[in-house]
Design a protein around this motif. Structure first.
Motif, mmCIF file in Angstrom:
data_model
loop_
_atom_site.group_PDB
_atom_site.id
_atom_site.type_symbol
_atom_site.label_atom_id
_atom_site.label_comp_id
_atom_site.label_asym_id
_atom_site.label_seq_id
_atom_site.Cartn_x
_atom_site.Cartn_y
_atom_site.Cartn_z
ATOM 1 N N LEU A 1 13.622 -11.602 -2.366
ATOM 2 C CA LEU A 1 12.242 -12.084 -2.407
ATOM 3 C C LEU A 1 11.355 -10.929 -2.850
ATOM 4 C CD1 LEU A 1 12.365 -13.882 1.025
ATOM 5 C CD2 LEU A 1 12.228 -15.018 -1.193
ATOM 6 N N PHE A 2 10.484 -11.201 -3.818
ATOM 7 C CA PHE A 2 9.611 -10.163 -4.348
ATOM 8 C C PHE A 2 8.161 -10.425 -3.932
ATOM 9 C CE2 PHE A 2 13.293 -9.459 -6.779
ATOM 10 C CZ PHE A 2 13.186 -8.263 -7.477
ATOM 11 N N PHE A 3 7.469 -9.346 -3.553
ATOM 12 C CA PHE A 3 6.059 -9.420 -3.192
ATOM 13 C C PHE A 3 5.304 -8.308 -3.908
ATOM 14 C CE2 PHE A 3 8.475 -11.214 0.263
ATOM 15 C CZ PHE A 3 7.781 -12.375 0.564
ATOM 16 N N HIS A 4 4.046 -8.592 -4.257
ATOM 17 C CA HIS A 4 3.180 -7.606 -4.915
ATOM 18 C C HIS A 4 1.878 -7.548 -4.134
ATOM 19 C CE1 HIS A 4 0.110 -6.351 -7.891
ATOM 20 N NE2 HIS A 4 1.053 -5.473 -8.204
ATOM 21 N N THR A 5 1.402 -6.350 -3.850
ATOM 22 C CA THR A 5 0.161 -6.204 -3.103
ATOM 23 C C THR A 5 -0.724 -5.125 -3.716
ATOM 24 O OG1 THR A 5 -0.767 -5.864 -0.889
ATOM 25 C CG2 THR A 5 1.187 -4.603 -1.425
ATOM 26 N N LEU A 6 -2.027 -5.318 -3.615
ATOM 27 C CA LEU A 6 -3.015 -4.328 -4.029
ATOM 28 C C LEU A 6 -3.809 -3.935 -2.795
ATOM 29 C CD1 LEU A 6 -4.349 -6.042 -7.276
ATOM 30 C CD2 LEU A 6 -2.951 -3.984 -7.152
ATOM 31 N N PHE A 7 -4.002 -2.630 -2.600
ATOM 32 C CA PHE A 7 -4.760 -2.182 -1.436
ATOM 33 C C PHE A 7 -5.404 -0.830 -1.687
ATOM 34 C CE2 PHE A 7 -0.435 -0.693 -0.930
ATOM 35 C CZ PHE A 7 -0.554 0.583 -0.391
ATOM 36 N N GLU A 8 -6.338 -0.485 -0.801
ATOM 37 C CA GLU A 8 -7.001 0.814 -0.842
ATOM 38 C C GLU A 8 -6.659 1.514 0.457
ATOM 39 O OE1 GLU A 8 -11.445 2.596 -1.670
ATOM 40 O OE2 GLU A 8 -11.284 0.712 -0.589
ATOM 41 N N ALA A 9 -6.204 2.757 0.363
ATOM 42 C CA ALA A 9 -5.812 3.482 1.576
ATOM 43 C C ALA A 9 -5.710 4.972 1.272
ATOM 44 C CB ALA A 9 -4.468 2.964 2.079
ATOM 45 N N SER A 10 -5.518 5.736 2.345
ATOM 46 C CA SER A 10 -5.303 7.176 2.196
ATOM 47 C C SER A 10 -3.810 7.438 2.020
ATOM 48 C CB SER A 10 -5.812 7.901 3.443
ATOM 49 O OG SER A 10 -5.009 7.543 4.560
ATOM 50 N N GLY A 11 -3.476 8.642 1.615
ATOM 51 C CA GLY A 11 -2.074 9.023 1.473
ATOM 52 C C GLY A 11 -1.318 8.929 2.788
ATOM 53 N N ASN A 12 -2.009 9.204 3.892
ATOM 54 C CA ASN A 12 -1.370 9.110 5.212
ATOM 55 C C ASN A 12 -0.932 7.676 5.511
ATOM 56 O OD1 ASN A 12 -1.875 11.815 5.555
ATOM 57 N ND2 ASN A 12 -3.633 11.516 6.902
ATOM 58 N N ALA A 13 -1.750 6.705 5.105
ATOM 59 C CA ALA A 13 -1.411 5.301 5.325
ATOM 60 C C ALA A 13 -0.164 4.930 4.525
ATOM 61 C CB ALA A 13 -2.573 4.402 4.933
ATOM 62 N N VAL A 14 -0.084 5.389 3.280
ATOM 63 C CA VAL A 14 1.072 5.088 2.437
ATOM 64 C C VAL A 14 2.329 5.716 3.034
ATOM 65 C CG1 VAL A 14 2.100 5.397 0.145
ATOM 66 C CG2 VAL A 14 -0.327 4.813 0.366
ATOM 67 N N ALA A 15 2.215 6.941 3.530
ATOM 68 C CA ALA A 15 3.367 7.610 4.161
ATOM 69 C C ALA A 15 3.850 6.810 5.370
ATOM 70 C CB ALA A 15 2.981 9.032 4.577
ATOM 71 N N GLU A 16 2.931 6.291 6.172
ATOM 72 C CA GLU A 16 3.307 5.498 7.352
ATOM 73 C C GLU A 16 3.915 4.159 6.926
ATOM 74 O OE1 GLU A 16 3.876 4.281 11.297
ATOM 75 O OE2 GLU A 16 3.688 6.249 10.361
ATOM 76 N N LEU A 17 3.372 3.521 5.886
ATOM 77 C CA LEU A 17 3.949 2.267 5.377
ATOM 78 C C LEU A 17 5.393 2.488 4.936
ATOM 79 C CD1 LEU A 17 1.041 0.879 3.167
ATOM 80 C CD2 LEU A 17 1.961 -0.180 5.224
ATOM 81 N N GLU A 18 5.620 3.574 4.200
ATOM 82 C CA GLU A 18 6.967 3.856 3.711
ATOM 83 C C GLU A 18 7.920 4.141 4.866
ATOM 84 O OE1 GLU A 18 6.664 6.802 0.620
ATOM 85 O OE2 GLU A 18 5.828 5.341 -0.779
ATOM 86 N N ARG A 19 7.438 4.840 5.880
ATOM 87 C CA ARG A 19 8.281 5.142 7.041
ATOM 88 C C ARG A 19 8.706 3.852 7.742
ATOM 89 N NH1 ARG A 19 8.488 5.472 12.280
ATOM 90 N NH2 ARG A 19 6.411 4.625 12.612
ATOM 91 N N THR A 20 7.763 2.938 7.962
ATOM 92 C CA THR A 20 8.092 1.703 8.680
ATOM 93 C C THR A 20 8.975 0.776 7.844
ATOM 94 O OG1 THR A 20 6.010 0.654 8.013
ATOM 95 C CG2 THR A 20 6.042 1.770 10.157
ATOM 96 N N MET A 21 8.780 0.790 6.520
ATOM 97 C CA MET A 21 9.617 -0.082 5.683
ATOM 98 C C MET A 21 11.038 0.450 5.561
ATOM 99 S SD MET A 21 7.347 -1.944 2.826
ATOM 100 C CE MET A 21 6.151 -0.737 2.358
ATOM 101 N N ARG A 22 11.208 1.770 5.630
ATOM 102 C CA ARG A 22 12.563 2.351 5.568
ATOM 103 C C ARG A 22 13.416 1.898 6.760
ATOM 104 N NH1 ARG A 22 10.079 7.064 4.156
ATOM 105 N NH2 ARG A 22 10.183 7.317 1.915
ATOM 106 N N ILE A 23 12.778 1.710 7.924
ATOM 107 C CA ILE A 23 13.554 1.344 9.119
ATOM 108 C C ILE A 23 13.660 -0.167 9.313
ATOM 109 C CG2 ILE A 23 13.144 3.516 10.332
ATOM 110 C CD1 ILE A 23 10.921 2.191 11.905
ATOM 111 N N ASN A 24 12.988 -0.952 8.468
ATOM 112 C CA ASN A 24 13.064 -2.410 8.546
ATOM 113 C C ASN A 24 14.259 -2.878 7.721
ATOM 114 O OD1 ASN A 24 12.737 -5.199 8.164
ATOM 115 N ND2 ASN A 24 10.515 -5.053 8.338
ATOM 116 N N ASP A 25 15.244 -3.478 8.384
ATOM 117 C CA ASP A 25 16.468 -3.863 7.663
ATOM 118 C C ASP A 25 16.261 -5.066 6.734
ATOM 119 O OD1 ASP A 25 16.213 -5.732 9.672
ATOM 120 O OD2 ASP A 25 18.302 -5.637 10.325
#
Length: 103
Positions: free
Chosen positions: A64-88
Motif C-alpha cells: 500500500l502506497f501513501f503520499h503526504t505533504l507536511f511542514e515540520a522541523s528536522g527533529n520531527a522528521v528524525a522522530e517520524l523516521e525512528r517510529t516508522m523503522r520500528i513499525n513492522d
C-alpha cells in the motif's frame, strides 16, 4: 542553521499489504501527532492504493502506497523516521525536503 527551522517535506510511505484499515489509520494518527508535537502541520495525505512492487520486499510482492505533504522541523522528521523503522507494518519510507523556491 538550527534544526528547529520549519521546512516543507513530502513523504512516500510503503505499508505491508495485509495492514488493516485500523493499522493504517493508527500509523497516520501517530505521524500527525508527532508532527504537531514539534509545532508542524500536515497538509495532505493521499492513498495511492495497493500496487505491485518492482522488487519484492521480503515476501511481499504488493504494498500500500501513501503520499503526504507536511511542514515540520528536522527533529520531527528524525522522530517520524525512528517510529516508522520500528513499525513492522511499514516496509519502506522516504522523506524529501521540498525546495523553498517552489513553495
Amino acid at each position: 542553521m538550527s534544526n528547529q527551522t520549519k521546512r516543507f517535506y513530502e513523504a512516500v510511505i510503503i505499508v505491508h499489504p495485509d495492514a488493516t484499515l485500523e493499522q493504517q489509520k493508527d500509523l497516520f494518527k501517530k505521524n500527525k501527532a508527532t508532527i504537531e508535537t514539534f509545532s508542524g502541520a500536515v497538509f495532505s495525505l493521499d492513498t495511492w492504493g495497493k500496487r505491485t512492487l518492482a522488487t519484492p520486499i521480503g515476501k511481499s510482492r504488493k504494498a500500500l502506497f501513501f503520499h503526504t505533504l507536511f511542514e515540520a522541523s528536522g527533529n520531527a522528521v528524525a522522530e517520524l523516521e525512528r517510529t516508522m523503522r520500528i513499525n513492522d507494518r511499514v516496509l519502506r519510507f522516504v522523506h524529501t525536503r521540498l525546495d523553498e523556491r517552489l513553495t
